[in-house]
Design a protein around this motif. Sequence first.
Motif, mmCIF file in Angstrom:
data_model
loop_
_atom_site.group_PDB
_atom_site.id
_atom_site.type_symbol
_atom_site.label_atom_id
_atom_site.label_comp_id
_atom_site.label_asym_id
_atom_site.label_seq_id
_atom_site.Cartn_x
_atom_site.Cartn_y
_atom_site.Cartn_z
ATOM 1 N N UNK A 77 -15.215 23.858 -33.174
ATOM 2 C CA UNK A 77 -14.202 22.822 -32.980
ATOM 3 C C UNK A 77 -13.943 22.587 -31.488
ATOM 4 N N UNK A 78 -13.875 23.672 -30.722
ATOM 5 C CA UNK A 78 -13.657 23.553 -29.279
ATOM 6 C C UNK A 78 -14.788 22.760 -28.626
ATOM 7 N N UNK A 79 -16.024 23.068 -29.015
ATOM 8 C CA UNK A 79 -17.163 22.336 -28.468
ATOM 9 C C UNK A 79 -17.123 20.864 -28.825
ATOM 10 N N UNK A 80 -16.760 20.577 -30.073
ATOM 11 C CA UNK A 80 -16.655 19.185 -30.517
ATOM 12 C C UNK A 80 -15.609 18.431 -29.707
ATOM 13 N N UNK A 81 -14.431 19.042 -29.521
ATOM 14 C CA UNK A 81 -13.342 18.352 -28.832
ATOM 15 C C UNK A 81 -13.576 18.216 -27.328
ATOM 16 N N UNK A 82 -14.420 19.065 -26.779
ATOM 17 C CA UNK A 82 -14.755 18.906 -25.349
ATOM 18 C C UNK A 82 -15.656 17.699 -25.130
ATOM 19 N N UNK A 86 -13.000 13.937 -27.523
ATOM 20 C CA UNK A 86 -11.568 14.278 -27.554
ATOM 21 C C UNK A 86 -10.798 13.689 -28.735
ATOM 22 N N UNK A 87 -11.259 12.553 -29.254
ATOM 23 C CA UNK A 87 -10.553 11.914 -30.370
ATOM 24 C C UNK A 87 -11.560 11.625 -31.484
ATOM 25 N N UNK A 139 -5.497 18.309 -35.729
ATOM 26 C CA UNK A 139 -4.266 18.744 -35.059
ATOM 27 C C UNK A 139 -4.570 19.259 -33.647
ATOM 28 N N UNK A 140 -5.680 19.994 -33.507
ATOM 29 C CA UNK A 140 -6.072 20.513 -32.193
ATOM 30 C C UNK A 140 -6.368 19.362 -31.226
ATOM 31 N N UNK A 141 -6.989 18.307 -31.737
ATOM 32 C CA UNK A 141 -7.275 17.148 -30.885
ATOM 33 C C UNK A 141 -5.990 16.564 -30.332
ATOM 34 N N UNK A 142 -4.940 16.493 -31.166
ATOM 35 C CA UNK A 142 -3.652 15.963 -30.717
ATOM 36 C C UNK A 142 -3.008 16.910 -29.704
ATOM 37 N N UNK A 143 -3.105 18.212 -29.959
ATOM 38 C CA UNK A 143 -2.524 19.181 -29.020
ATOM 39 C C UNK A 143 -3.200 19.097 -27.657
#
Length: 205
Positions: free
Chosen positions: A159-164, A167-168, A197-201
Amino acid sequence: MEEDNKKIHLSLTRRSFFSTMGIGAATVVASGKLTAWASEEDKVIDPMELTEITLKINGRAHRILVEPRWSLLFVLREHLGLSAAKAGCERGECGACTVLINNVPRYACMTLAVEAQDTEIVTLEGLMKGEELGHVQQAFLEQDAFQCGYCTPGQIMAAEGLLRSTPKPTDEEIRKGMGGNVCRCGAYHNIFQAVNHAAKLKRGG
């Protein structure tokens, strides 16, 4: 006439013989050279031989001696004490060992430690700020995105890799981004909610 034919026959036989011998000798010499070249080029690395490498993990450089056959997962867990990445299938199928290499999720069990030199490696431990959880970790906690918890470190790193990189993300992008990680408990619904939720945070929401 008969004597002339015999001389021609003998002459041809001698010529054929010496020609054949010459080709044979040349072949032997050439094959010997080829064997010598092959033996020089095809040197096999001793899998037991220790090699010194430097791994940059969570912003810190580690100089260690490793065997060329050791996986990054083995080195992380058994030699550096970074045990968040889990040994699941150890054949690149479950994703429990996922770490980030240059911000890209990778299976640590399928990556040789020597391959990981000159890269930026991030493990689950590297997402924390002291005792404070990172955004993705906090989201998984708040959304109850785990049951037994064994796959959770790998899920969080994916998930961290995806959001880096995204981001949305859309729901489809989350499904694709998390597709390499298996949850045997079947907590996928909550995992997808946690990623959203992590993306929003991360965006300050």
